[in-house]
Design an enzyme around this catalytic site. Sequence first.
Site, PDB file in Angstrom:
ATOM      1  CB  SER A  54       2.496  -2.773  -0.409  1.00 40.29           C
ATOM      2  OG  SER A  54       3.151  -1.555  -0.631  1.00 40.29           O
ATOM      3  CE  LYS A 108       4.307   1.315   0.968  1.00 42.65           C
ATOM      4  NZ  LYS A 108       5.121   2.561   0.826  1.00 42.65           N
ATOM      5  CG  HIS A 157       0.116   7.077   6.438  1.00 46.33           C
ATOM      6  ND1 HIS A 157      -0.518   6.947   5.230  1.00 46.33           N
ATOM      7  CD2 HIS A 157       1.445   6.981   6.171  1.00 46.33           C
ATOM      8  CE1 HIS A 157       0.392   6.797   4.267  1.00 46.33           C
ATOM      9  NE2 HIS A 157       1.575   6.827   4.807  1.00 46.33           N
TER      10      HIS A 157
END
Length: 307
Positions: free
Chosen positions: A151, A45, A121
């Site tokens: 988020s 995010k 990520h």
Amino acid sequence: MDSVGRPELFDFHKVPMTHQYTENWENLQNFRARPDDILIATYPKAGNTWLSYTLDLLYFGQTSHSHEREDKIFLRVPMLESTFHYLEPGPDPSSDPIPICLKGTDLVNNLSTSPRLIKTHLPVQFIPKSFWEQNCRIFYVGRNAKDIVTSYFNFERMSVLNPDPGDWSSYFQRFMDGKVLFGSWYDHVNGWWKKKQTYSCIHYMFYEDLIEDTARELDKICSFLGLSPTVEEKESIVSEVQFDAMKKNKVVNHDELRTMKVNISPFMRKGKVGDWKNHFTVAQNEEFDKHYEKKMKDPILKFRNEI
Ligand code: A3P
């Protein structure tokens, strides 16, 4: 999978992960990076899609054929650690669905582009060693923790491939404790920051800076990559990567993905700095700030909660 079909978190070398990101581990660790590969690393995010699309336009916006430009961003910039299983409808209504398994390493190896743009990520300690050996260029985008937790909570509510986030107050606590997918935000941003001190090919950026002045940040990106697009090309990219433009763009908005319940919360949700103020209570904000001070000791690594 749990009873509602959501994946469960488990401890993986001290980081909470789900099976989609660990089941291809050996291939991932043995992945052979090429010297011109570009890795786009972020905590979830923090704006990975935004930067992925910016780099995609920068390298291939002028040259690729129109049908290639229709390809979704997750195919153009594959997520290296992912393995997704899903069922495709059979050729006719009476046939059985066809099981499909998409591995990030295969998607990257099948890319015909140069350079290859690769999303991750992963915390820095999980990055396959060939990226360091090949001296690949790496982007890291950081985003302030308050907007990230906001988020991420909304994203996990709507993405059935993510663990069930539960309610906001328990999620808030788990985020501070680092008990969410891909682990602690604090460890992630600090781990990559520390790596940047010894590995010179990392361009460490901030989501808030991209919001504040996209053109300025694009100039920095070009100078890191040694690219010199024309003024017109840069203006066109800056306008294509504005939030409203990306929200309407099928290549990046994920509106058509069945695993994302965009009626619960869209993938392109708000795209703002400071939306956390609509979610945090006053007490939560105080608790978060106290905890943050203990975790974030580096005087140079600073995030902006508002601009
Ligand atoms: P919000 O949920 O706060 O709106 P990632 O791509 O790493 O999953 O990050 C997603 C976040 O980046 C979402 O944040 C999304 O709206 C935001 N985002 C995506 N494209 C953006 C853009 N062009 N401008 C601003 N924010 C953007």
